[in-house]
Scaffold this motif. Structure first.
Motif, mmCIF file in Angstrom:
data_model
loop_
_atom_site.group_PDB
_atom_site.id
_atom_site.type_symbol
_atom_site.label_atom_id
_atom_site.label_comp_id
_atom_site.label_asym_id
_atom_site.label_seq_id
_atom_site.Cartn_x
_atom_site.Cartn_y
_atom_site.Cartn_z
ATOM 1 N N GLU A 26 0.811 -1.228 0.000
ATOM 2 C CA GLU A 26 0.000 0.000 0.000
ATOM 3 C C GLU A 26 0.840 1.273 0.000
ATOM 4 O O GLU A 26 0.354 2.342 -0.361
ATOM 5 C CB GLU A 26 -0.899 0.020 1.243
ATOM 6 N N ILE A 27 2.090 1.163 0.457
ATOM 7 C CA ILE A 27 2.959 2.346 0.459
ATOM 8 C C ILE A 27 3.588 2.459 -0.921
ATOM 9 O O ILE A 27 4.379 1.603 -1.310
ATOM 10 C CB ILE A 27 4.089 2.211 1.512
ATOM 11 N N SER A 108 -2.551 3.911 -11.590
ATOM 12 C CA SER A 108 -3.822 3.534 -10.947
ATOM 13 C C SER A 108 -3.651 2.321 -10.007
ATOM 14 O O SER A 108 -4.493 2.093 -9.133
ATOM 15 C CB SER A 108 -4.855 3.199 -12.018
ATOM 16 N N PHE A 109 -2.580 1.591 -10.182
ATOM 17 C CA PHE A 109 -2.371 0.353 -9.406
ATOM 18 C C PHE A 109 -1.661 0.695 -8.095
ATOM 19 O O PHE A 109 -0.459 0.915 -8.068
ATOM 20 C CB PHE A 109 -1.513 -0.580 -10.264
ATOM 21 N N GLN A 110 -2.414 0.784 -6.994
ATOM 22 C CA GLN A 110 -1.820 1.237 -5.729
ATOM 23 C C GLN A 110 -2.148 0.364 -4.530
ATOM 24 O O GLN A 110 -1.527 0.501 -3.484
ATOM 25 C CB GLN A 110 -2.264 2.681 -5.409
ATOM 26 N N THR A 111 -3.142 -0.530 -4.661
ATOM 27 C CA THR A 111 -3.544 -1.284 -3.456
ATOM 28 C C THR A 111 -3.554 -2.790 -3.691
ATOM 29 O O THR A 111 -3.900 -3.257 -4.781
ATOM 30 C CB THR A 111 -4.954 -0.867 -2.967
ATOM 31 N N PRO A 112 -3.190 -3.529 -2.655
ATOM 32 C CA PRO A 112 -3.185 -4.989 -2.773
ATOM 33 C C PRO A 112 -4.598 -5.551 -2.601
ATOM 34 O O PRO A 112 -5.461 -4.914 -1.987
ATOM 35 C CB PRO A 112 -2.294 -5.413 -1.609
ATOM 36 N N VAL A 125 4.167 -6.695 -4.712
ATOM 37 C CA VAL A 125 4.000 -7.877 -3.847
ATOM 38 C C VAL A 125 4.983 -8.982 -4.234
ATOM 39 O O VAL A 125 5.510 -9.695 -3.374
ATOM 40 C CB VAL A 125 2.539 -8.415 -3.839
ATOM 41 N N ALA A 126 5.245 -9.084 -5.555
ATOM 42 C CA ALA A 126 6.241 -10.073 -6.008
ATOM 43 C C ALA A 126 7.589 -9.397 -6.226
ATOM 44 O O ALA A 126 8.633 -9.925 -5.854
ATOM 45 C CB ALA A 126 5.765 -10.739 -7.301
#
Ligand SMILES: [Zn+2]
Length: 412
Positions: A26-27, A108-112, A125-126
């Motif tokens: 998230e950071i 736009s891709f900011q949250t898991p 995450v990877a």
């Protein structure tokens, strides 16, 4: 703790590791987001404070490069973190990871998001926040186990791997010269395959300067910068030898002003990949010759800059032994480890170039990295931490064999 108990302890960390990974994802820590990088660095610093003997922050270097408009740009990068343990031990392991991701704040891709029981989607995450957690968990377990004091380690987390490690390569390479083994935590493929040899990669920029002229009244007095570059681009692209693993990708070209003006300025950017250092030197010479020859023929001034920031990684005998140990360590845990060559690059290239045997995909299992579909397999957090723990123990027991081989490599 025995090895078995250490593995149990790692298994018990599963839930907590997943929660930490979601918080870290998230950071935002896109390479250019220095504030976000600092937040992630603080996170790892406190996460890891109990395990290392010393922690320090190392300033990264800035770099100058030419952008697609031909402007010279000075770029700053986030600082590196360094953790050390038992620096006096006879066998030294360098563990490396990067805190940055390819996703800027504007993405736009900011949250898991958990897709199912075993799949987590999210930025980094990877690649490779999950990998850093694997590394730290393995080290924590190693320190809590019946380890030998023969092995010391150093962790370096850099903040600019995704743009080529221009600000951190020097620190990493200096650390490599005092280490015996490198372990890097880029993600493995989703089926668990690790990377073996890697191609080298270089980014180059050519700035063309011609002579502007009115396209109607004084066409013949102009010297067309775009046409000069176009001609150079064609010849550069022809240096590609697919059968020998050499590729030249003409990536971007810009220039010109209006319909009725012969353009005086244009810029070309291209990427070159190859398999060996010999090929790299040959290509360097050929590219220079192309630029020189084209400038003379087209009467457009051409200036080339850039270079190979990632030298090719080939497999030395010492590196082969390390890979054998990884396979063996996997077998003991019922993990079937496979290796495969790749055209992609990472810090493993730079560490290999200064003679450090390394395996560079010891992080989580995952895929679709560098896209908004980046995912990792949740159970690989603990699986790969156990694998790394086993590798560390192997190195602490038999590291002198690797040292002997490395010395022989250096003599050749
Ligand atoms: Zn990465």
């Amino acid at each position: 703790m025995s090895f078995k108990e250490s593995c149990k302890w790692i298994d018990s960390r599963q839930e907590d590791l997943l929660n930490n990974l979601m918080r870290l994802s998230e950071i935002n820590s896109g390479t250019s987001n220095l504030e976000g990088i600092k937040t992630v660095a603080d996170y790892f610093r406190s996460y890891f404070s109990g395990t290392a003997d010393s922690i320090s922050e190392i300033q990264s270097q800035s770099r100058e490069h030419t952008d697609i408009s031909g402007n010279k740009i000075k770029e700053e990068f986030g600082n590196l973190l360094s953790f050390k343990k038992r620096t006096e031990a006879p066998i030294q392991v360098l563990l490396a990871g990067h805190m940055d991701t390819v996703f800027p704040l504007s993405h736009s891709f900011q949250t898991p998001k958990k897709l199912d029981e075993n799949t987590l989607l999210g930025p980094g995450v990877a690649d490779m926040k999950g990998g850093i957690l694997v590394m730290l968990t393995a080290l924590q377990a190693y320190e809590a186990s019946n380890h030998s004091n023969q092995l010391g380690w150093r962790v370096i987390l850099n903040a600019d791997e995704e743009t080529g490690s221009h600000g951190s390569a020097e620190t990493l390479e200096a650390a490599a010269t005092t280490a015996d083994v490198g372990l890097i935590y880029e993600p493995a493929l989703a089926d668990g395959t690790l990377s073996r040899a890697r191609k080298g990669s270089g980014n180059f920029t050519v700035v063309a300067t011609g002579q502007a002229a009115h396209a109607g009244r004084e066409y013949d007095q102009g010297r067309n910068a775009i046409m000069g570059l176009y001609s150079a681009a064609q010849k550069l692209e022809q240096l590609t030898e697919l059968e020998n693993g050499i590729t030249v990708n003409i990536a971007r070209i810009s220039g010109g002003t209006a319909f009725n003006v012969v353009p005086a300025a244009a810029v070309l950017q291209f990427n070159v990949r190859c398999q060996s250092v010999d090929q790299q030197h040959e290509l360097d010479a050929k590219m220079k010759a192309v630029i020189h020859e084209t400038a003379q023929q087209s009467e457009v001034a051409l200036e080339i800059s850039g270079g190979f920031s990632r030298p090719p990684k080939s497999i030395s005998p010492a590196n082969q032994l390390l890979m054998d140990w990884v396979v063996e360590s996997g077998k003991q845990l019922d993990i079937d480890v496979q290796f495969k060559d790749t055209g992609g690059c990472c810090d493993g290239n730079n560490l290999a170039a200064v003679g450090l045997p390394n395996v560079d995909t010891l992080g989580v299992l995952g895929g679709q990295i560098h896209t908004a579909d980046e995912f990792m397999l949740i159970n690989s957090l603990t699986e790969r931490a156990k694998l790394s723990l086993n590798i560390l123990q192997k190195i602490s027991e038999e590291g002198d064999r690797l040292q002997a081989l490395s010395k022989r490599d250096n003599k050749n």
